[in-house]
Enzyme design. Structure first.
Site, short mmCIF file in Angstrom:
data_model
loop_
_atom_site.label_atom_id
_atom_site.label_comp_id
_atom_site.label_asym_id
_atom_site.label_seq_id
_atom_site.Cartn_x
_atom_site.Cartn_y
_atom_site.Cartn_z
N GLU A 76 37.06 -47.19 -10.33
CA GLU A 76 35.72 -46.61 -10.37
C GLU A 76 35.76 -45.23 -11.00
OE1 GLU A 76 31.93 -46.16 -7.36
OE2 GLU A 76 33.89 -45.56 -6.63
N TYR B 180 28.05 -44.07 -15.14
CA TYR B 180 28.86 -44.69 -14.08
C TYR B 180 29.55 -45.94 -14.63
CZ TYR B 180 30.05 -47.14 -9.75
OH TYR B 180 30.72 -47.79 -8.75
#
Length: 413
Positions: free
Chosen positions: A231, A143
């Site tokens: 993101e 992530y």
């Protein structure tokens, strides 16, 4: 799952009639395929992909770009949770891995159909494009994100060695897995900063120096494009030892529209609430809620106070707008059975506001009662203008009085 962490970090919500409504954030949101194209321009590794809007385009893309390949067919809507979503037609999932010969059929079942996900609400969103991507062999998923941090007054890079799943759940269960690297806006990202991020990602096969360069390129994209959010979930390692942005969500600061014209030309108004689109054209803020009293207020604090006092008196707000021009948008909402105007006149004086309200009321065929509460500069002149207008406007002395009259007017319609 993409963007979910930032819904907690960067947005506020209003609870109305037992349901949560996300407050409007003035930031540009673009589709996945547009984000991938932009990242590619900055030298960031992304899967090969083609966006298509018809079955014919799907057929052509398969022939020219994906012959005899397994590929991923992704519905393009401005909402997360597509993979677990469901089309109103019955098709399960907005993301499918298929063989090339199956892509045309599955894309045809997506295009023009409404996809419902946990982020769209029950009304869903119409899929106008699908994104055909090469199926990349991933050996490790992580992530990565960049957001703006109030505490450090600058960009903050967030990394986790686990990805492809809910980052909130990971942060709650394993907070030590989440690393945060603040970036000095004056110095920019350094090799040391990027190395800390890579250590947090803990790649297993990707070259460390190449990974550091990818992190620096992602930061450059964030800075040069005036992003408010970047993101990537997952940022992944491939079988050929590369770090790749397998899925991404990007938002951009609306205040930078004047210098990011190419990016803001990517805006897709068909994915937005048409009332919000109309309000934005008039330089207004519109927030749709579930109630029956339309609120016209100047300022977020006054809007929140207005909502609270309406609830106290047994009513429910339907929406919020900031200025007089908003009457047309307010009355376009079929749920609105009454309008409450709550204005504090400072630089914009109350007599000018009152004249605007009277003008708007004359030009818009108002079929619902309108309660007006004014306070501030030239308030007495403003009240006189409303009283002498000949319009059926209900005036109020204070906010409590206004809310009570709005609820009473609503119940009498």
């Amino acid at each position: 799952m993409v963007g979910a962490l930032f819904n907690k970090l960067a947005s506020k919500s209003l609870k109305v009639a037992g349901t949560w409504q996300q407050q409007q954030l003035r930031r540009l949101n673009i589709h996945e395929y547009q984000g991938a194209e932009l990242m590619g321009k900055f030298g960031i590794n992304v899967p090969k992909g083609v966006a298509v809007s018809s079955v014919e385009e799907v057929r052509k893309a398969i022939q020219t770009t994906f012959p005899n390949e397994e590929l991923v067919v992704k519905s393009q809507i401005l909402a997360g949770g597509r993979g677990l979503g469901k089309f109103t037609s019955g098709l399960q999932g907005g993301v499918h891995i298929v063989k090339a010969e199956q892509a045309e059929e599955i894309a045809g079942k997506m295009l023009g159909q409404t996809l419902v996900t946990k982020q769209t609400g029950p009304q869903g969103k119409v899929v106008s494009k699908v994104y055909l991507c090469e199926k990349v062999s991933l050996v490790n998923e992580m992530y990565f994100a960049i957001t703006l941090d109030r505490t450090t007054a600058g960009p903050l890079i967030i990394a986790c060695r686990e990805g492809g799943t809910s980052i909130e759940d990971l942060a709650e269960k394993y907070p030590d897995m989440i690393i945060k690297v603040p970036i000095d806006v004056f110095k920019g990202i350094t090799d040391e900063d990027a190395a800390k991020v890579v250590e947090g990602l803990a790649p297993k096969v990707a070259d460390k120096q190449a990974s550091i360069e990818q992190v620096k390129k992602l930061y450059n994209l964030f800075r040069e494009s005036d992003c408010t959010q970047l993101e990537i979930n997952p940022i992944a390692e491939t079988s050929d030892n590369k770090l790749i942005a397998a899925d991404a969500k990007l938002n951009f600061d609306d205040n930078a529209a004047y210098r990011q014209k190419e990016i803001f030309a990517l805006r897709d108004p068909t994915q937005e609430d048409p009332r919000e689109v109309a309000a934005a054209k008039a330089d207004l803020n519109y927030i749709g809620l579930d109630g029956e009293i339309g609120c016209m207020v100047n300022g977020a604090g006054l809007a929140m106070a207005t909502m609270d006092i309406i609830k106290l008196h047994g009513g429910t707000p339907a929406n919020f707008l900031d200025v007089v021009e908003a009457f047309k948008i307010l009355t376009s909402d079929d749920k609105v059975k009454a309008i409450l105007v709550n204005i504090f006149g400072g630089i914009m004086k109350c007599d000018v506001i009152a004249s605007g309200i009277v003008n708007a009321a004359k030009h818009v065929s108002l079929k619902v009662p309108v309660v007006v509460r004014l306070e501030g500069t030239n308030v007495d002149q403003g009240k006189r203008i409303l009283k002498e207008s000949g319009m059926a406007l209900i005036t109020a002395e204070d906010l409590d009085d206004a809310a009570e009259k709005a609820v009473k007017a609503l119940k009498s319609t």
